[in-house]
Enzyme design. Structure first.
Site, PDB file in Angstrom:
ATOM      1  N   SER A  20       0.772  -1.377  -0.054  1.00 34.76           N
ATOM      2  CA  SER A  20       0.051   0.030  -0.005  1.00 34.76           C
ATOM      3  C   SER A  20       0.727   1.407  -0.029  1.00 34.76           C
ATOM      4  O   SER A  20       0.266   2.344  -0.415  1.00 34.76           O
ATOM      5  CB  SER A  20      -0.687   0.048   1.249  1.00 34.76           C
ATOM      6  OG  SER A  20      -0.283  -0.134   2.353  1.00 34.76           O
ATOM      7  N   ASP A  70      -3.950  -9.236   6.769  1.00 40.37           N
ATOM      8  CA  ASP A  70      -3.514  -8.895   7.756  1.00 40.37           C
ATOM      9  C   ASP A  70      -2.256  -9.990   8.100  1.00 40.37           C
ATOM     10  O   ASP A  70      -2.406 -10.968   8.234  1.00 40.37           O
ATOM     11  CB  ASP A  70      -4.200  -8.968   9.032  1.00 40.37           C
ATOM     12  CG  ASP A  70      -3.430  -8.809  10.346  1.00 40.37           C
ATOM     13  OD1 ASP A  70      -2.095  -8.385  10.349  1.00 40.37           O
ATOM     14  OD2 ASP A  70      -4.078  -8.503  11.327  1.00 40.37           O
ATOM     15  N   LEU A  71      -1.003  -9.617   7.898  1.00 49.19           N
ATOM     16  CA  LEU A  71      -0.102 -10.588   7.828  1.00 49.19           C
ATOM     17  C   LEU A  71       0.538 -11.232   8.976  1.00 49.19           C
ATOM     18  O   LEU A  71       1.367 -12.056   9.121  1.00 49.19           O
ATOM     19  CB  LEU A  71       1.357  -9.950   7.077  1.00 49.19           C
ATOM     20  CG  LEU A  71       1.054  -9.594   5.568  1.00 49.19           C
ATOM     21  CD1 LEU A  71       2.176  -8.867   5.155  1.00 49.19           C
ATOM     22  CD2 LEU A  71       1.238 -11.023   4.646  1.00 49.19           C
ATOM     23  N   TYR A 166      14.121  -4.434  16.438  1.00 50.76           N
ATOM     24  CA  TYR A 166      14.056  -4.555  15.103  1.00 50.76           C
ATOM     25  C   TYR A 166      15.387  -5.338  14.280  1.00 50.76           C
ATOM     26  O   TYR A 166      14.984  -6.096  13.023  1.00 50.76           O
ATOM     27  CB  TYR A 166      13.669  -2.950  14.357  1.00 50.76           C
ATOM     28  CG  TYR A 166      13.755  -2.934  12.965  1.00 50.76           C
ATOM     29  CD1 TYR A 166      12.625  -3.323  12.240  1.00 50.76           C
ATOM     30  CD2 TYR A 166      14.881  -2.304  12.290  1.00 50.76           C
ATOM     31  CE1 TYR A 166      12.676  -3.302  10.866  1.00 50.76           C
ATOM     32  CE2 TYR A 166      15.078  -2.250  10.992  1.00 50.76           C
ATOM     33  CZ  TYR A 166      13.863  -2.804  10.032  1.00 50.76           C
ATOM     34  OH  TYR A 166      13.810  -2.325   8.797  1.00 50.76           O
ATOM     35  N   THR A 203      10.496   6.880   3.170  1.00 53.00           N
ATOM     36  CA  THR A 203       9.367   6.074   3.147  1.00 53.00           C
ATOM     37  C   THR A 203       8.378   6.841   4.294  1.00 53.00           C
ATOM     38  O   THR A 203       9.051   7.687   5.169  1.00 53.00           O
ATOM     39  CB  THR A 203       9.126   4.823   3.204  1.00 53.00           C
ATOM     40  OG1 THR A 203      10.126   4.332   4.194  1.00 53.00           O
ATOM     41  CG2 THR A 203      10.036   4.222   1.955  1.00 53.00           C
TER      42      THR A 203
END
Length: 260
Positions: A20, A70-71, A166, A203
Site C-alpha cells: 500500500s 493482515d500478515l 527490529y 518512506t
C-alpha cells in the site's frame, strides 16, 4: 540484461506484501510496468486500489490486484494464497516487503511491540516463503524467485536502542534468506532466493517507528539525501533480470551520504 531480461516474467504472477505504501507500492508499480500480474496485499487496501487505477490509466501492460490481508494472522495469509491459486493459478515471484519497527528497547520495551515485529518481520516472511514455494512446486515452476526486503540493520547493530529488537528481526531475515537458498539447492530446484538490504529509504517507515515524535521522524529523512522507494524497485528489477545461472544473494545499498 535490462528491460529485455524481464520479458520472461510477462504475464506471470508476483505477490508483493505491504504494497500500500513506500517500497512495496514502488515495487508493485514497477512489476506492473514490466507486464506482471501483481497481487499487492496490505491491511488497508484502498491505497492499493488507487495505485491499481493509476497503473491502468497509465496504460501499463500488467495488472495490480489489491488483496486485503493482515500478515500477523496466519489464517489470512493461507486464505490469500488459496485465493491466488483459485484466481491466478499460483505465485511465481514472492516479494516479502512488509516490515515494521516499534520503538521498544531491550531494557524497557513492551512485549507486544516485540511480538508484532516478530509476527510481521519474521513469521509472515517465513509463512509467505513456504506457501510461495509450495505453490511453485505443485505447478513444477523451476525458475521462481523469492525476494526478502531486508535492511542494513540485518547486518550491523547500531547504537540506537529503539531499533535493537527490529535489528534482531532483520538479522533473522539474513539467516532465513541464506537458509532458504540452501534448502532450494537441496530440493534440486532453480528457484532463487535474494535479499535486498537498504539503509535509509525515504518512506513513512520512520513515522511509524517514532509515532509519538513526528519531528524526529521527519529529521531522519532531512539530515541526508536518502534512497527513494524507486531505487529499491530498480534493485528488485535488477535481481529478477539476472540470467538463470546468476543468483544475487544480497544487495546492500545505502544513501551515499549515510554514515553508519
Amino acid at each position: 540484461g535490462g528491460a529485455g531480461a524481464m520479458e520472461r516474467w510477462t504475464g506471470r504472477v508476483a505477490l508483493v506484501t505491504g504494497a500500500s505504501v513506500g517500497i512495496g507500492a514502488a515495487v508493485a508499480r514497477a512489476l506492473v510496468q514490466h507486464g506482471m500480474k501483481v497481487v499487492g496485499c496490505a491491511r488497508s487496501v484502498d491505497k492499493i486500489e488507487k495505485l491499481a487505477a493509476e497503473c491502468q490509466s497509465a496504460g501499463y501492460p500488467g495488472t495490480l490486484i489489491p488483496y486485503k490481508c493482515d500478515l500477523s494472522n496466519e489464517e489470512e495469509i493461507l486464505s490469500m494464497f488459496s485465493a491466488i491459486r483459485t484466481l491466478h493459478q499460483g505465485v511465481d515471484v514472492c516479494i516479502n516487503n512488509a516490515g515494521l519497527a516499534r520503538p521498544e528497547p531491550l531494557l524497557s520495551g513492551r512485549t507486544e511491540g516485540w511480538r508484532t515485529m516478530i509476527d510481521v518481520n519474521v513469521m509472515a516472511v517465513s509463512i509467505c516463503t513456504r506457501e510461495a514455494y509450495q505453490s511453485m512446486k505443485e505447478r513444477n515452476i523451476d525458475d521462481g524467485h523469492i525476494i526478502n526486503i531486508n535492511s542494513m540493520n540485518g547486518h550491523s547493530v547500531v547504537p540506537q536502542s529503539v531499533v535493537h529488537f527490529y535489528s534482531a528481526t532483520k538479522y533473522a531475515v539474513t539467516a532465513l534468506t541464506e537458509g532458504l537458498r540452501q534448502e532450494l539447492r537441496e530440493a534440486r530446484t532453480h528457484i532463487r532466493a535474494t535479499c535486498i538490504s537498504p539503509g535509509l529509504v525515504e518512506t513513512g517507515f520512520a513515522f511509524k517507528l517514532h509515532d509519538n515524535d513526528p519531528e524526529r521522524a521527519a529529521a531522519t529523512y532531512e539530515s541526508i539525501r536518502c534512497l527513494k522507494a524507486e531505487d529499491m524497485a530498480s534493485a528488485v528489477i535488477y535481481v529478477l533480470s539476472a540470467p538463470p545461472h546468476v543468483q544475487i544473494g544480497d544487495i546492500q545499498m545505502r544513501p551515499t551520504e549515510q554514515i553508519s
